[in-house]
Motif scaffolding. Sequence first.
Motif, PDB file in Angstrom:
ATOM      1  N   GLU A 179      39.831  36.272  47.910  1.00 47.57           N
ATOM      2  CA  GLU A 179      40.967  37.181  47.945  1.00 47.57           C
ATOM      3  C   GLU A 179      40.460  38.620  47.848  1.00 47.57           C
ATOM      4  OE1 GLU A 179      43.825  35.987  48.660  1.00 47.57           O
ATOM      5  OE2 GLU A 179      43.280  33.901  48.346  1.00 47.57           O
ATOM      6  N   ASN A 180      41.260  39.570  48.364  1.00 49.41           N
ATOM      7  CA  ASN A 180      40.808  40.963  48.321  1.00 49.41           C
ATOM      8  C   ASN A 180      41.908  41.956  47.946  1.00 49.41           C
ATOM      9  OD1 ASN A 180      42.335  40.894  50.640  1.00 49.41           O
ATOM     10  ND2 ASN A 180      40.578  41.023  52.030  1.00 49.41           N
ATOM     11  N   LEU A 181      43.034  41.453  47.422  1.00 52.61           N
ATOM     12  CA  LEU A 181      44.110  42.308  46.912  1.00 52.61           C
ATOM     13  C   LEU A 181      44.699  43.216  47.987  1.00 52.61           C
ATOM     14  CD1 LEU A 181      42.628  43.373  43.440  1.00 52.61           C
ATOM     15  CD2 LEU A 181      43.771  41.256  44.094  1.00 52.61           C
ATOM     16  N   ASP A 182      44.551  42.841  49.283  1.00 57.67           N
ATOM     17  CA  ASP A 182      45.074  43.698  50.340  1.00 57.67           C
ATOM     18  C   ASP A 182      46.514  43.359  50.693  1.00 57.67           C
ATOM     19  OD1 ASP A 182      44.616  41.257  51.494  1.00 57.67           O
ATOM     20  OD2 ASP A 182      43.564  42.035  53.257  1.00 57.67           O
ATOM     21  N   SER A 183      47.134  42.461  49.932  1.00 59.11           N
ATOM     22  CA  SER A 183      48.542  42.139  50.133  1.00 59.11           C
ATOM     23  C   SER A 183      49.105  41.591  48.823  1.00 59.11           C
ATOM     24  CB  SER A 183      48.717  41.101  51.246  1.00 59.11           C
ATOM     25  OG  SER A 183      48.229  39.838  50.841  1.00 59.11           O
ATOM     26  N   TYR A 184      50.421  41.620  48.713  1.00 58.81           N
ATOM     27  CA  TYR A 184      51.079  41.063  47.532  1.00 58.81           C
ATOM     28  C   TYR A 184      50.781  39.572  47.417  1.00 58.81           C
ATOM     29  CZ  TYR A 184      54.912  39.976  44.294  1.00 58.81           C
ATOM     30  OH  TYR A 184      55.648  39.547  43.223  1.00 58.81           O
ATOM     31  N   ALA A 185      50.793  38.881  48.563  1.00 56.32           N
ATOM     32  CA  ALA A 185      50.519  37.442  48.556  1.00 56.32           C
ATOM     33  C   ALA A 185      49.107  37.151  48.067  1.00 56.32           C
ATOM     34  CB  ALA A 185      50.732  36.861  49.948  1.00 56.32           C
ATOM     35  N   SER A 186      48.142  38.002  48.424  1.00 55.56           N
ATOM     36  CA  SER A 186      46.762  37.805  47.979  1.00 55.56           C
ATOM     37  C   SER A 186      46.663  37.920  46.461  1.00 55.56           C
ATOM     38  CB  SER A 186      45.836  38.827  48.647  1.00 55.56           C
ATOM     39  OG  SER A 186      44.519  38.732  48.151  1.00 55.56           O
ATOM     40  N   ILE A 187      47.396  38.844  45.884  1.00 54.19           N
ATOM     41  CA  ILE A 187      47.384  39.009  44.425  1.00 54.19           C
ATOM     42  C   ILE A 187      47.935  37.756  43.746  1.00 54.19           C
ATOM     43  CG2 ILE A 187      48.305  40.348  42.494  1.00 54.19           C
ATOM     44  CD1 ILE A 187      48.398  42.750  44.395  1.00 54.19           C
ATOM     45  N   LEU A 188      49.043  37.219  44.279  1.00 49.21           N
ATOM     46  CA  LEU A 188      49.633  36.021  43.679  1.00 49.21           C
ATOM     47  C   LEU A 188      48.696  34.827  43.813  1.00 49.21           C
ATOM     48  CD1 LEU A 188      53.377  36.286  44.796  1.00 49.21           C
ATOM     49  CD2 LEU A 188      52.282  37.135  42.716  1.00 49.21           C
ATOM     50  N   ARG A 189      48.043  34.695  44.962  1.00 46.31           N
ATOM     51  CA  ARG A 189      47.082  33.593  45.129  1.00 46.31           C
ATOM     52  C   ARG A 189      45.917  33.740  44.154  1.00 46.31           C
ATOM     53  NH1 ARG A 189      48.020  34.523  50.733  1.00 46.31           N
ATOM     54  NH2 ARG A 189      46.093  35.751  50.836  1.00 46.31           N
ATOM     55  N   SER A 190      45.428  34.971  44.003  1.00 50.50           N
ATOM     56  CA  SER A 190      44.330  35.224  43.079  1.00 50.50           C
ATOM     57  C   SER A 190      44.721  34.841  41.657  1.00 50.50           C
ATOM     58  CB  SER A 190      43.920  36.697  43.141  1.00 50.50           C
ATOM     59  OG  SER A 190      42.839  36.961  42.282  1.00 50.50           O
ATOM     60  N   ALA A 191      45.936  35.196  41.244  1.00 46.34           N
ATOM     61  CA  ALA A 191      46.397  34.861  39.893  1.00 46.34           C
ATOM     62  C   ALA A 191      46.437  33.357  39.686  1.00 46.34           C
ATOM     63  CB  ALA A 191      47.780  35.475  39.653  1.00 46.34           C
ATOM     64  N   GLN A 192      46.900  32.623  40.688  1.00 46.40           N
ATOM     65  CA  GLN A 192      46.963  31.164  40.564  1.00 46.40           C
ATOM     66  C   GLN A 192      45.570  30.552  40.459  1.00 46.40           C
ATOM     67  OE1 GLN A 192      49.160  30.212  44.088  1.00 46.40           O
ATOM     68  NE2 GLN A 192      51.137  30.759  43.204  1.00 46.40           N
ATOM     69  N   ILE A 193      44.623  31.068  41.248  1.00 43.95           N
ATOM     70  CA  ILE A 193      43.250  30.569  41.188  1.00 43.95           C
ATOM     71  C   ILE A 193      42.643  30.860  39.817  1.00 43.95           C
ATOM     72  CG2 ILE A 193      40.924  30.857  42.122  1.00 43.95           C
ATOM     73  CD1 ILE A 193      42.274  31.511  44.827  1.00 43.95           C
ATOM     74  N   LEU A 194      42.839  32.076  39.317  1.00 38.97           N
ATOM     75  CA  LEU A 194      42.281  32.441  38.014  1.00 38.97           C
ATOM     76  C   LEU A 194      42.834  31.568  36.900  1.00 38.97           C
ATOM     77  CD1 LEU A 194      42.282  36.333  38.306  1.00 38.97           C
ATOM     78  CD2 LEU A 194      40.302  34.823  38.404  1.00 38.97           C
ATOM     79  N   ASP A 195      44.121  31.252  36.953  1.00 38.41           N
ATOM     80  CA  ASP A 195      44.702  30.364  35.946  1.00 38.41           C
ATOM     81  C   ASP A 195      44.017  28.997  35.970  1.00 38.41           C
ATOM     82  OD1 ASP A 195      46.486  32.044  34.694  1.00 38.41           O
ATOM     83  OD2 ASP A 195      48.227  31.400  35.846  1.00 38.41           O
ATOM     84  N   ARG A 196      43.757  28.483  37.157  1.00 38.04           N
ATOM     85  CA  ARG A 196      43.097  27.176  37.259  1.00 38.04           C
ATOM     86  C   ARG A 196      41.673  27.230  36.720  1.00 38.04           C
ATOM     87  NH1 ARG A 196      45.582  27.134  42.485  1.00 38.04           N
ATOM     88  NH2 ARG A 196      43.581  27.483  43.536  1.00 38.04           N
ATOM     89  N   LEU A 197      40.933  28.273  37.119  1.00 39.34           N
ATOM     90  CA  LEU A 197      39.552  28.404  36.656  1.00 39.34           C
ATOM     91  C   LEU A 197      39.490  28.572  35.138  1.00 39.34           C
ATOM     92  CD1 LEU A 197      38.120  30.834  39.375  1.00 39.34           C
ATOM     93  CD2 LEU A 197      37.847  28.358  39.265  1.00 39.34           C
ATOM     94  N   GLY A 198      40.342  29.451  34.600  1.00 39.43           N
ATOM     95  CA  GLY A 198      40.329  29.703  33.166  1.00 39.43           C
ATOM     96  C   GLY A 198      40.742  28.495  32.351  1.00 39.43           C
ATOM     97  N   LYS A 199      41.704  27.749  32.849  1.00 37.90           N
ATOM     98  CA  LYS A 199      42.131  26.531  32.144  1.00 37.90           C
ATOM     99  C   LYS A 199      40.971  25.554  32.054  1.00 37.90           C
ATOM    100  CE  LYS A 199      45.965  23.194  32.067  1.00 37.90           C
ATOM    101  NZ  LYS A 199      45.215  21.945  31.880  1.00 37.90           N
ATOM    102  N   TYR A 200      40.231  25.429  33.152  1.00 36.10           N
ATOM    103  CA  TYR A 200      39.094  24.510  33.133  1.00 36.10           C
ATOM    104  C   TYR A 200      38.017  24.990  32.167  1.00 36.10           C
ATOM    105  CZ  TYR A 200      35.246  21.545  34.627  1.00 36.10           C
ATOM    106  OH  TYR A 200      34.210  20.638  34.629  1.00 36.10           O
ATOM    107  N   SER A 201      37.672  26.272  32.208  1.00 35.54           N
ATOM    108  CA  SER A 201      36.594  26.766  31.349  1.00 35.54           C
ATOM    109  C   SER A 201      36.967  26.669  29.875  1.00 35.54           C
ATOM    110  CB  SER A 201      36.223  28.202  31.727  1.00 35.54           C
ATOM    111  OG  SER A 201      37.289  29.101  31.501  1.00 35.54           O
TER     112      SER A 201
END
Length: 627
Positions: A179-201
Amino acid sequence: MKGISRRTRACAVLAATGALALTGTAQAQTTFPEKTGDGVQTGQGSIQTFSHRNFIGNGGGLGANPPALTIAPAADGSSCATGTSDECVWKRLDALYGYYAANGLDNIELYGHPSLPTNDEIEGPYGWKAYRAMLDKHGLHASGWHGSLNESQWPARVAAAKILGLDYIGTGSGQADGENLDSYASILRSAQILDRLGKYSVENGVGPVYVHNHTTEFDRKYMDNGTLKTAWEIMIERTDARYVAFQVDAFWSSDAFDDATGTATAAFINKYANRIKLMHVKDGTRVGAEFNPANQNPPNSRGGSPSAFGEGEVDYRPILAAGKGRVQYYSQENDNATLTTMVTSLRNFKGRGSAIVPAVLGLPTTFPSVAAGTPAASNVVPITIKNTGDAPLDITNIALANNNNQNNQLYQFPGERPGDFAVVDSAACLATDLAPNATCFVNVGFKPTTTDYKSVARLIVQSNADNATESILLNGTSLEGPAELPIGGNVDTVLNLTLSASNTFGTFQPATARNYDQTVLANIVSTAGNAALTVHDPSAAAPGRLVNGTFALSQPVQVNVSQPPANTASAFSPISGTPTSLLTFNGPTAGAVQATIGLRQAIAVNEVLRAGTYSKTLTFTLGTTQP
């Protein structure tokens, strides 16, 4: 006991819009730059090893008068001053880490330097276990790690981070990989990915995932819940505080805010007090240079140039004040560092005066898996608490975060399960003050109450140390019961509105009473819990009425709407400066919904019409209160 306020996430109004055009200077301190204040609280100071990438990689980056570091020769007796083999890189790391420790640092932050082990490289002379041994030799703790957030490789990276004893695992970028934060949708996708990664760690014995800013994260701005926000504000508010943390690079944020006073960065930290857990303490010059506010998407190139800490423009006093009780690790970084400038940076960085304080270090702890119903006393793990500060540590209480008071240090994050853990014995840590570098042990038990469940909680060590250091992550997994396979998928919040229409009523006829009509085709897609389509005239000049210079029609534009399958049109209503409701949806739309919007302009027989074009721009908004 010190309290940290927690900013609750609020879901207000998320909206998609479509526009339809109708045609005095203080005396410097004796020995330290005034803008560095008292430096960073001892025990929380760290350094980003990227600052010395040239020295690590090939022995370069020495500067004019570097410190004399003793680099051991290779096994064959050859010099490792400039060699690039794994052996020589590790010899230079050993010398550099010894220098860090000698200058009062307790922590380092890693990056992908040459000869860093791969995720799967656990054993061997240059594996993760050997790397951890090198850190332990110098009394250093790896507080963070800039690396890849690739989801497929994440379990292996978390396993390596656990060997290192990381509190946080993250990236030098401001978003998830891909993701590169170049759209609102990219930000939302990034947030969802980070939640998954952080939950696992977190659930696998390491701390939260974290991201790191440059200027882009503040330059890119989008509408969110009806408010224009920066990319990072949206991401902070859309991620789970249990699993995702943020690292503010105070130099690049100051550059983005065009503010060398430190007040803008301090305000950002204060706004998101429970989310900013790490900081890059970086200084530099030309803060905000070459910034063009008329061109923010994509962001402009910046002119800021990093320098040794204390020799730049940024006033760190308000920034460090805002970080107290919130930021756990402060990593000194200088992109342009040499070993010579490192001496200056570390001297100005190390805590003094009010920053000579105790600090609690307790690593994330994983408990053995046991069956639900196992008593806490039957599954105890001793957790080491170390005072990494320069002042005695007075521990007054050790307890699990277990209440609902957001202003209390013991505030329980949603989803935590303190009932699955218990403090079995903390007497040794409460008996006496801990001297600097001293340790004590608290016995904590895991007593799961649910079968086949990953439990997460936080142990809070209440003391005279900085609040930010006093939280220790706990995790445990109960043994399996019946086989279960959770499956599912994600749906992004979508509010999409497109309009298609002619933009003219035609030619108005003087002295003729007549209605002039046109239609607008609206295409609507919503995944929100509810949605409403409204229209209003945002202009302050004759709201709702077409204008021609200083002339305005006497009657407002009127609007109605019809929607398949009935296609029965509603009554016409006048448009004004406040929203006029057209359609409401009590749930997501079934695919794309089409509606026909009718627009009518009535002209009276005695209407005063001035030659020229009458026009106005109306704003149609598709909004929701349940994203």
